[in-house]
Design a protein around this motif. Structure first.
Motif, short mmCIF file in Angstrom:
data_model
loop_
_atom_site.label_atom_id
_atom_site.label_comp_id
_atom_site.label_asym_id
_atom_site.label_seq_id
_atom_site.Cartn_x
_atom_site.Cartn_y
_atom_site.Cartn_z
N GLU A 60 -38.33 -5.73 3.14
CA GLU A 60 -36.75 -5.85 3.21
C GLU A 60 -36.06 -4.90 4.03
O GLU A 60 -35.28 -5.48 4.89
N GLU A 61 -36.64 -3.65 4.37
CA GLU A 61 -36.27 -2.62 5.21
C GLU A 61 -35.89 -3.17 6.56
O GLU A 61 -35.17 -3.10 7.39
N LYS A 67 -36.37 -6.45 7.59
CA LYS A 67 -35.36 -7.54 7.78
C LYS A 67 -34.14 -6.97 7.98
O LYS A 67 -33.35 -7.31 9.00
N LYS A 68 -33.58 -5.92 7.01
CA LYS A 68 -32.29 -5.27 7.35
C LYS A 68 -31.92 -4.77 8.64
O LYS A 68 -31.11 -5.18 9.35
N ILE A 74 -31.68 -7.64 11.11
CA ILE A 74 -30.49 -8.38 11.44
C ILE A 74 -29.45 -7.70 11.76
O ILE A 74 -28.62 -7.99 12.57
N TYR A 128 -31.11 -13.33 13.18
CA TYR A 128 -32.04 -13.17 12.17
C TYR A 128 -31.44 -13.45 10.55
O TYR A 128 -32.12 -13.36 9.69
N GLY A 129 -29.96 -13.14 10.68
CA GLY A 129 -29.36 -13.37 9.39
C GLY A 129 -28.93 -14.62 8.99
O GLY A 129 -28.89 -14.78 7.92
N GLU A 130 -29.14 -15.56 9.83
CA GLU A 130 -28.83 -16.85 9.76
C GLU A 130 -30.10 -17.78 9.46
O GLU A 130 -30.88 -17.96 10.37
N ILE A 131 -30.01 -18.33 8.06
CA ILE A 131 -31.26 -19.15 7.60
C ILE A 131 -30.89 -20.47 8.02
O ILE A 131 -29.83 -21.18 7.66
N LYS A 161 -37.30 -20.42 4.84
CA LYS A 161 -36.51 -19.34 5.16
C LYS A 161 -36.74 -19.03 6.52
O LYS A 161 -37.10 -17.50 6.75
#
Lengths: 492, 412
Positions: free
Chosen positions: A393-394, A396-397, A400, A406-409, A415
């Motif tokens: 998670e960290e 990913k954050k 992004i 990277y925030g747009e799926i 995913k």
């Protein structure tokens, strides 16, 4: 400028690409010719993705030798070129007492071949590895595993490209002329010509056609199709290891089985049926039905909605249907045609063997050309092909916040982010088809099969890469996706 | 990682999400947040440019975007918070969501969650059509998206498998845009689309519909060249001697919709294998307290009007939930009997009025929907026409069901 290439490889399958990468370690001018719009679109992407241990091959054969060696090379190779692989082991299961001698025969054969860690398991031990599996005993081979087959091929090709190999995609060879002062002139259907000192035939299903162009008549490839089902990731984790039935001698393959993939799907297959046309990748009603039945037998929890796709691949066999079974790989430096290195009949375990075949071919090339190290060679594939969805998670954050793409799926099932799609579109080989994007980014491989992401990727290709609808192709120039605009006169 | 606290979080900004958000707000929840994965609100309605929406709700035949527009206007009037271009990556049983968007990665703790993710189309793989895999095969909805939103024409000579509503709508749409639609083929002996769509989209354009027919093979190495079709027997298996070849460059699939519950499954919400949606009570609460579901993610509806109604109801219950008004577990099970494919909700409290939604398993004329508690008849509703394509709604009064122990719905 040298006169043509030092080495040219015909065929961008896993074997051709492994050879290309191996040769790129040396100061050689290397090219690879592929008739399709990308590498790995034939047999290399259409298989179980299994790393075989080497228990199934007769000692002393080339198959046994290159498989066991290839298996050993796989860990480092996959790390270097950033390809997913997992050593999940394999159990070869004896259904009843009749199969027990087969297990012992395979164990002995494997040990002669140099396969590590082989062990006969009783039912209890076997079920510890794979709960609920039916059968009385099994041969366990811990060095068996799985790899992403198209990922491996693409990774090898892209790293070879990083290291200076020229890739000629969409080029189909039409003739090969042996030049009097050494080397070959290769003519393409497009009219392009290419000269090379050493020529390597890695054409897979078309190895016999290439042989004939060079004047070698003795080989014939018999295409033998295998059909598969792909199962939903819902069942991820139910299959913990590779499970094969103890082989029966008359089977041209290794039997229908369940194979987990590195991405968490399960494959059911492959069947084995000799066909007429080399690239007839159809799936047939009868075999689909038998695969579904087999799936229900092997996986009691299987639901109809778990079947998400079918595909088939074709084995390039040297054994005709009336003979059946397998013959050994042909890996030869032709003495009759100086500089022609010929590979034929590289069916299973070609995927596992590819890195070892590449080493063999390299030493053959060394008999024709001096091998000086390429000082610029880097074994690490450029770029960072990772799967965003698998990151913590960290991370990913962080990613992004650095790059909103990277925030747009884009692909909701798998995913897959927009940045991963952009990276796939911008691949170094310049392959720009939907299948190329799919094989690199996994878009469209989930349960909606591209229903959601296909229009979105289309939009990206149009708005950010300037393609017009007619230029959108599924996998080759002859498989256009669209016929044009609905209406002229707007900006889109 | 910082965790934001929110009142009601709604996942999905289509008709269900919009109506649920509006209702939650109108029912007193000040902190409503709607998360939509697209850049705009409206969901699938945005690509449904045909009319026929809103006949029940607004008394006029609106296009999809117009219907959505009325809800979006109200949504904005109420000043409800929205995160567009945002996708929920995970939801846990404590209602903690992780959300990804271009603006960043966020973790949100919701007081209540309303699932309104809608549904997706069944694919070729899901129905195992044999043959080759050329280009030119699309789900009807993907083709609708490309044609109506992206100005991209998918093909010229079209066959359609499945008589679902999107397939019927697309038969007309493709024809209007100059394509030739050869035929629609339906496996079942009856159409799975609404009768009005059969008339307006096929009959009015002389497009033949072949019932009890399916595709037996797909031809074409690169682009689709044609399909083989055959009639099926009572066992739904093809009859070989009826097989024929139909040339076409495009095949659209309209073979069913599946509630999109991948997230719900990962969360551990109990699903009903018949609806493929969550099991809910009469407050539209799922097996996980505080998580509600409505619209096509709960069960596939025939009309958007019913989606909006159901979602408004779910929104109100969610608003009650965050205010601390818990309905209590519903203990009266409702089951589908003879002739009924499913009913919803699957359990009720018996303490409030409600609407049972259901679908029948085959087409009939002049039958009666009967709701019983054991041998005791609770309600009957006479129906001139019953069709699996049409959802049936039966209203029940709290008075009628207060003392029930279990309900069964059947067709007589």
């Amino acid at each position: 400028m040298k006169k043509g290439y030092d080495v040219t490889i015909i065929g961008g399958g896993v074997v051709g690409c492994a050879i290309a990468r191996e040769l790129s370690r040396y100061d050689l001018f290397v090219s690879l010719i592929e008739k399709e719009s990308d590498v790995g679109l034939g047999t290399s992407s259409r298989n179980s993705g299994v790393i075989h241990s080497g228990i199934n091959y007769k000692p002393g054969t080339l198959r046994a030798k290159v498989d066991v060696r290839g298996n050993k090379l796989m860990d480092k190779l996959c790390r270097d070129i950033k390809v997913k692989m997992k050593r999940i082991g394999k159990i070869t299961v004896a259904k009843d007492e009749k199969d027990i001698p087969t297990l012992y025969r395979l164990k002995e054969q494997g040990e002669v071949n140099g396969v590590p860690g082989l062990k006969i398991l009783d039912q209890k031990e076997m079920r510890k590895i794979q709960p609920g599996v039916s059968g009385i005993s099994a041969l366990y081979s811990p060095s068996s595993g799985i790899v992403c087959p198209y990922g491996l091929t693409i990774g090898l090709a892209e790293n070879a490209h990083d290291n200076g190999v020229h890739f000629h995609l969409c080029q189909e060879v039409s003739s090969i002329e042996t030049l009097t002062d050494g080397g070959f002139m290769i003519r393409m259907k497009s009219g392009t010509r290419l000269q090379t000192q050493v020529l390597i035939n890695a054409a897979g299903l078309f190895a016999d056609s290439i042989c004939r162009m060079a004047g070698i008549e003795e080989y014939r490839i018999y295409p033998c199709r295998g059909e598969y089902y792909v199962l939903d990731k819902r069942l991820n984790g139910t299959i913990k290891t590779l499970i094969y039935p103890a082989p029966r001698t008359d089977d041209p393959g290794l039997g229908i089985h369940l194979t987990p993939t590195v991405d968490g799907n399960i494959l059911i297959g492959p069947s084995a049926e000799y066909i007429e046309e080399h690239e007839d990748y159809a799936c047939t009603a009868e075999i689909m039905k038998s695969l579904r039945e087999e799936g229900h037998n092997l996986l009691p929890d299987l639901q109809m909605s778990d079947f998400i796709r079918n595909f088939s691949g074709v084995r390039p066999k040297l054994t005709p249907p009336e003979v059946g079974g397998n013959s050994d790989f042909v890996i030869e430096d032709r003495r009759d045609i100086n500089g022609f290195i010929n590979l034929a009949g590289i069916e299973s375990p070609g995927l596992t063997s590819a890195p070892a075949i590449a080493e063999m071919v390299l030493s053959m090339v060394g008999d024709h050309l001096p091998l000086r190290p390429n000082v610029h060679f880097s074994p690490d594939r450029k770029g960072s092909p990772f799967f965003f969805s698998e990151l913590p998670e960290e991370e990913k954050k962080q990613l992004i916040s650095e790059n909103p793409n990277y925030g747009e799926i884009i692909c909701r099932c798998e995913k897959i982010t927009k940045q991963e799609i952009l990276d796939a579109i911008n691949n170094p080989l310049g392959a720009r088809t939907f299948v190329s994007i799919k094989y690199r980014a996994r878009s469209g491989m989930g349960r909606c099969q591209g229903g959601f992401c296909m229009p979105r990727i289309t939009k990206i290709l149009r708005d950010e890469f300037g393609l017009s609808p007619e230029e959108f192709i599924l996998r080759s120039r002859t498989s256009p996706l669209f016929v044009g605009k609905v209406r002229e006169g707007d900006q889109k | 990682m910082t965790v934001e606290k929110r009142g009601i979080v709604i996942i999905g900004g289509g008709p269900a999400g919009l109506a649920a958000a509006i209702s939650a707000r109108e029912n007193g929840c000040e902190d409503v947040l709607l998360i939509e994965r697209d850049r705009i609100l409206g969901g699938i309605l945005n690509q449904c440019i045909h009319d026929g929406f809103g006949l029940h709700t607004f008394g006029s035949s609106l296009s999809g975007p117009e219907y959505a527009g009325r809800f979006i206007d109200r949504f904005q009037e109420l000043g409800i918070n929205v995160m567009e271009g945002s996708i929920v990556l995970s939801l846990d049983e404590n209602r903690v969501l992780s959300v990804s968007s271009r603006e960043g990665y966020r973790v949100i703790q919701a007081g209540a969650v309303i699932l309104a993710m809608g549904c997706r189309e069944r694919t070729r793989g899901a129905i195992s059509i044999p043959g080759r895999r050329p280009s030119g095969i699309y789900t009807a909805g993907a083709a609708q998206n490309l044609i109506n939103l992206e100005n991209i024409m998918v093909g010229k000579r079209v066959c359609i498998l499945g008589s679902g509503d999107i397939g019927l709508i697309m038969a007309r749409r493709m024809t209007l845009e100059g394509a030739h639609v050869e035929a629609v083929f339906e496996l079942l002996p009856y159409s799975s689309g609404l009768p009005r769509n059969i008339q307006q989209c096929l009959n009015d354009f002389n497009i033949p519909l072949f019932l009890s027919t399916t595709i037996t093979n797909i031809h074409g190495k690169d682009r689709l060249e044609g399909i083989s079709v055959a009639q099926v027997g009572q066992d739904r298996c093809p009859i070989p001697e009826t097989e024929r070849y139909v040339p076409c460059d495009t095949l659209l699939l309209s073979v069913g919709l599946i509630p999109e519950n991948d997230l719900s499954r990962d969360t551990g919400i109990e699903l009903d294998p018949k609806t493929s949606g969550a099991i809910v009570d009469d407050a539209f609460m799922t097996s996980i307290p505080g998580i509600f579901a409505c619209g096509n993610v709960l069960h596939v509806h025939d009309l958007v009007d019913w989606v909006s109604l159901e979602a408004a109801s779910a929104g109100a219950f969610a608003a009650n939930y965050v205010r601390g008004i818990k309905e209590g577990r519903s203990s009266i099970p409702v089951s589908a009997g003879e002739g009924i494919r499913y009913t919803l909700p699957q359990a009720i409290s018996g303490r409030m009025d409600l609407t049972l939604s259901m679908r029948v398993s085959a087409p009939w004329r002049n039958r009666t929907i009967v709701i019983k508690d054991g041998e005791t008849e609770i309600k009957r509703k006479r129906m001139v026409r019953l069709h699996p394509a049409e959802m049936i709604r039966v209203d029940l009064k709290a008075n009628d069901i207060a003392s029930c122990s279990r309900l069964e719905v059947s067709v007589e």
